[in-house]
Design an enzyme around this catalytic site. Structure first.
Site, PDB file in Angstrom:
ATOM      1  N   HIS A  21       0.847  -1.203   0.000  1.00 45.52           N
ATOM      2  CA  HIS A  21       0.000   0.000   0.000  1.00 45.52           C
ATOM      3  C   HIS A  21       0.880   1.249   0.000  1.00 45.52           C
ATOM      4  CE1 HIS A  21      -2.307  -3.072   2.473  1.00 45.52           C
ATOM      5  NE2 HIS A  21      -2.952  -3.017   1.324  1.00 45.52           N
ATOM      6  N   LYS A 298       0.248 -12.088   5.908  1.00 47.79           N
ATOM      7  CA  LYS A 298       0.163 -12.062   7.366  1.00 47.79           C
ATOM      8  C   LYS A 298       0.459 -13.458   7.913  1.00 47.79           C
ATOM      9  CE  LYS A 298      -3.170 -10.213  10.560  1.00 47.79           C
ATOM     10  NZ  LYS A 298      -4.550  -9.811  10.678  1.00 47.79           N
TER      11      LYS A 298
HETATM   12  N1  MSP Z   1     -10.244  -2.551  -2.271  1.00 44.87           N
HETATM   13  C1  MSP Z   1      -9.610  -3.087  -3.412  1.00 44.87           C
HETATM   14  C2  MSP Z   1      -9.373  -2.016  -4.436  1.00 44.87           C
HETATM   15  C3  MSP Z   1     -10.586  -1.265  -4.879  1.00 44.87           C
HETATM   16  S1  MSP Z   1     -10.185   0.028  -5.938  1.00 44.87           S
HETATM   17  C4  MSP Z   1     -11.610   0.571  -6.500  1.00 44.87           C
HETATM   18  C5  MSP Z   1      -8.286  -3.724  -3.031  1.00 44.87           C
HETATM   19  N2  MSP Z   1      -7.750  -3.335  -1.872  1.00 44.87           N
HETATM   20  S2  MSP Z   1      -6.358  -3.856  -1.280  1.00 44.87           S
HETATM   21  O1  MSP Z   1      -6.266  -3.322   0.057  1.00 44.87           O
HETATM   22  O2  MSP Z   1      -6.242  -5.255  -1.409  1.00 44.87           O
HETATM   23  O3  MSP Z   1      -5.272  -3.154  -2.110  1.00 44.87           O
HETATM   24  C6  MSP Z   1      -4.718  -3.714  -3.274  1.00 44.87           C
HETATM   25  C7  MSP Z   1      -3.661  -2.765  -3.754  1.00 44.87           C
HETATM   26  O4  MSP Z   1      -2.693  -2.543  -2.712  1.00 44.87           O
HETATM   27  C8  MSP Z   1      -2.831  -3.248  -4.926  1.00 44.87           C
HETATM   28  O5  MSP Z   1      -3.468  -3.086  -6.154  1.00 44.87           O
HETATM   29  C9  MSP Z   1      -1.612  -2.366  -4.750  1.00 44.87           C
HETATM   30  O6  MSP Z   1      -1.893  -1.053  -5.091  1.00 44.87           O
HETATM   31  C10 MSP Z   1      -1.397  -2.443  -3.257  1.00 44.87           C
HETATM   32  N3  MSP Z   1      -0.662  -3.652  -2.899  1.00 44.87           N
HETATM   33  C11 MSP Z   1      -1.050  -4.575  -1.972  1.00 44.87           C
HETATM   34  N4  MSP Z   1      -0.069  -5.514  -1.886  1.00 44.87           N
HETATM   35  C12 MSP Z   1       0.924  -5.229  -2.735  1.00 44.87           C
HETATM   36  C13 MSP Z   1       2.214  -5.752  -2.957  1.00 44.87           C
HETATM   37  N5  MSP Z   1       2.662  -6.806  -2.341  1.00 44.87           N
HETATM   38  N6  MSP Z   1       3.013  -5.092  -3.827  1.00 44.87           N
HETATM   39  C14 MSP Z   1       2.638  -3.939  -4.438  1.00 44.87           C
HETATM   40  N7  MSP Z   1       1.436  -3.416  -4.217  1.00 44.87           N
HETATM   41  C15 MSP Z   1       0.483  -4.121  -3.535  1.00 44.87           C
HETATM   42  O7  MSP Z   1      -7.786  -4.495  -3.801  1.00 44.87           O
END
Ligand code: MSP
Length: 661
Positions: A21, A298
């Protein structure tokens, strides 16, 4: 004035912010700053996604109402930006009343056009993904992401006629090469769209099953599917349809990771089309941050907490590393050794040394004042050409989200300047009293350093401002015209007083190799770092000598026993390991959001059916490791004597996750 609207995904509030994130947020912030420097009006949106099964379940487990729970975690995401030196212009929550109204307006509009209809559907529903899977999409009957068996659900629901827009979308992507980038994701989407008929999208959930969502305006017995709700944040945040911000900033440049490509590349453009809203400008898809080449999760205990990194290395260095290390679109591996390696090589050695050397020489040769240049030599002209190219390349790559290549280009200039010091040898010019040439050489260096500092503002805002201050200037966004920087010369005023030295990027010690997985709670202690100011990592404290053990060698202390996290869990499924006769691949519910996969050496004593449905005792905090290519996240305990091996279990039923104490 050109406009630039950039978004991150809105993050689920079922877990705390982590490295992934943080990266997307930093990238969006860097793009915003870059476009502002280019003289554009930019708007940066982020926020949280708060409805749906996932959140309802997580709040239930936390013993809170969904809203209370969402308020708490959303607050952590709101604090993420400032902690990373990022400044979103708006933070949206899908529980905001304005957002809810917009979602209902759009639903009603699309319903009235006939693109939402009521129908019956039966499918394999994965609660983790909150979506139906077709038979074809399952892997051995399991959800490909969660490796759990979805539940077959047949129910009446509302559907969005997504199939109607398939041909249009293919055509649109073909005609707009920058709509989805980099190209590999564009191709992935095209091949998905061209591989068969696109199904309609189920956009409701009956309230009998889920109440935590936005009610459909045309049927009170249903709530809206979380993705249909969440994607609309990108327009509701701009007060669609009549808001000034919407008129000014739409269409968006979205940033997402590859995990949510399909909703953004297929659901969202077709939803926009059906709602009569112009398509977004671009979808920019980055790869995944792995930790030591392993997926961060996690349950594996290898989650990297951004705050720990910022506390240890400062926001500027952390941002630099992430934006420099990840090639746009590809996965990257995070390790603290790699981070420290980059800081030492690029920041301390190349950039830090350049500043230190030049500032010190300016003090020594010109009493700390920026000298006036005289006639330029061929070597100077050559350096300027190289600088122009480096800056142009930086800007070209940055505009296309290729931050790693942009920084690589800028570093060609940083290294060329260090080399220029060696070849022009200002100390010899000083000795020979060649003040005119010495002034030109020093000006050449200082003006280029100013240019570098300005270019670095999107990447390391705090450090950039400090670098400029060290050069005697102050940063004023309204006065910078980045687009012109490669061409203009002489903006650094002669006579300004520079600082005597730069302490911005000191060398950092390489941390001791981390254990295979960084255990969240232990990471800060293990590294024994002291809190650092931005860009000023402090030296680590020397590790304490271990105390001599007391008591017989064979016994362990109670504290040692306490280190074991033994838990009771239910075996959800078990299967033979595809590549090892003795191993079983077992999914165990341990009361966590996702089941654990444990690869157990039990195949010669138990068949998969012997295990399924049983409660077992698991060593839950064993460092994860791969066994014949499959990740194992714990160990199942058995009791055995010379003849029999029995599963170790509790005498009666215990809630999954129950502790063995
Ligand atoms: N809530 C949905 C998105 C809705 S948008 C209309 C979601 N949330 S999430 O909390 O799972 O966030 C996913 C996003 O977090 C990824 O697309 C990326 O931007 C970021 N990341 C989460 N884990 C990641 C990594 N390990 N590496 C890079 N970015 C990643 O999906």
């Amino acid at each position: 004035m050109k406009r630039f609207f950039v978004t991150t995904p809105i993050f689920y509030v079922n877990a705390k912010p982590h490295l992934g994130h943080a990266f997307t947020t930093i990238l969006a912030d860097a793009m915003t700053r870059f476009h502002r420097l280019m003289g554009e009006d930019a708007f940066f949106l982020t926020g949280t996604d708060e409805h749906g099964d996932k959140i309802a379940k997580a709040s239930e487990e936390a013993g809170q109402s969904p809203k209370e729970y969402a308020d708490q975690i959303s607050g952590l995401f709101r604090a993420l930006g400032p902690m990373l030196g990022a400044k979103p212009d708006h933070f949206i929550r899908t529980t905001d009343p304005e957002h809810i109204k917009t979602v209902q307006k759009v639903l009603q509009k699309v319903y009235e056009t006939g693109d939402i209809y009521f129908g019956e559907y039966g499918g394999h529903y994965c609660f983790g993904c909150e979506r139906f899977y077709t038979e074809k999409e399952l892997v051995d009957g399991m959800c490909p992401d969660h490796k759990t068996r979805p539940e077959y659900i047949a129910e009446k629901n509302y559907f969005f006629r997504m199939s109607k827009y398939q041909a249009w979308l293919i055509e649109y992507i073909n005609q707009n090469p920058d709509f989805i980038r980099p190209a590999r994701y564009r191709n992935e989407v095209l091949s998905l769209l061209e591989s068969g008929a696109l199904e309609d999208l189920c956009i409701s959930r009956p309230k009998s099953r889920l109440t935590w969502g936005i009610e459909l305006p045309f049927d009170q017995d249903f709530v809206c599917y979380v993705w249909f709700d969440a994607l609309l944040n990108y327009v509701s945040a701009l007060n669609y349809p009549r808001g000034d911000k919407f008129k000014k900033f739409w269409p968006a440049n979205h940033i997402v990771a590859k995990d949510i490509l399909k909703p953004h590349a297929v659901f969202w453009p077709t939803m926009l089309k059906a709602a009569g809203i112009a398509p977004y400008q671009s979808l920019n898809v980055h790869g995944y941050w792995l930790v030591r080449d392993t997926k961060m999760s996690k349950s594996l205990g290898n989650v990297v907490e951004p705050k720990q990194m910022v506390d240890a290395y400062g926001t500027s260095a952390f941002r630099y590393f992430l934006l420099r290390e990840m090639a746009f679109g590809s996965d990257a591996s995070f390790t603290e050794e790699a981070l420290v390696g980059r800081l030492n090589a690029d920041l301390a050695n190349d950039l830090g040394n350049l500043f230190n050397r030049v500032l010190a020489m300016t003090h020594k040769y010109f009493e700390g004042k920026v000298p006036s240049p005289a006639a330029e030599s061929e070597e100077d002209a050559e350096l300027k050409r190289l600088g122009r190219d480096a800056m142009r390349n930086f800007q070209g790559h940055f505009a296309e989200f290729r931050t790693a290549r942009a920084l690589e280009s800028l570093w060609e200039l940083v290294r060329a300047l260090n080399k220029y010091i060696d070849t022009t040898a200002p100390w010899t010019l000083f000795k020979n009293k060649d003040k005119a040439r010495l002034g030109t050489v020093m000006y050449m260096l200082l003006e280029h350093m100013r240019k570098i500092a300005v270019h670095l503002w999107p990447v390391m805002p705090e450090a950039s401002v400090k670098m400029l201050e060290q050069l005697g200037c102050c940063f004023d966004l309204d006065k910078v015209n980045l687009a012109k920087e490669p061409e203009v010369w002489g903006l650094l005023d002669s006579g300004l007083t520079v600082l005597q030295s730069s302490n911005l990027f000191p060398r950092v010690e390489v941390p001791e190799p981390a254990p295979p997985a960084v255990v969240e709670a232990e990471a800060p202690k293990a590294k024994a770092k002291t809190k650092a100011q931005d860009g000023e990592p402090k030296k680590k404290a020397a590790p304490k000598a271990p105390e001599a053990p007391v008591g017989p060698a064979e016994s362990i202390e109670f504290a040692d026993f306490q280190k074991l996290d033994l838990r009771v869990g239910t075996v959800l499924s078990a299967a033979k390991h595809p590549d090892a006769d003795k191993l079983l691949v077992v999914q165990v519910a341990l009361g966590e959001p996702e089941p654990r996969q444990i690869v157990a050496g039990l195949a010669d004593r138990f068949s998969p059916d012997d295990l399924v449905g049983k409660q077992v005792v698991v060593v839950a905090n064993l460092a994860p490791r791969k066994l014949r290519g499959l990740m194992s996240q714990g160990m199942i305990l058995v009791a055995k004597d010379a003849e029999v091996t029995r599963l170790l279990t509790a005498a009666g039923t215990v809630d999954d996750g129950g502790k063995v104490a």
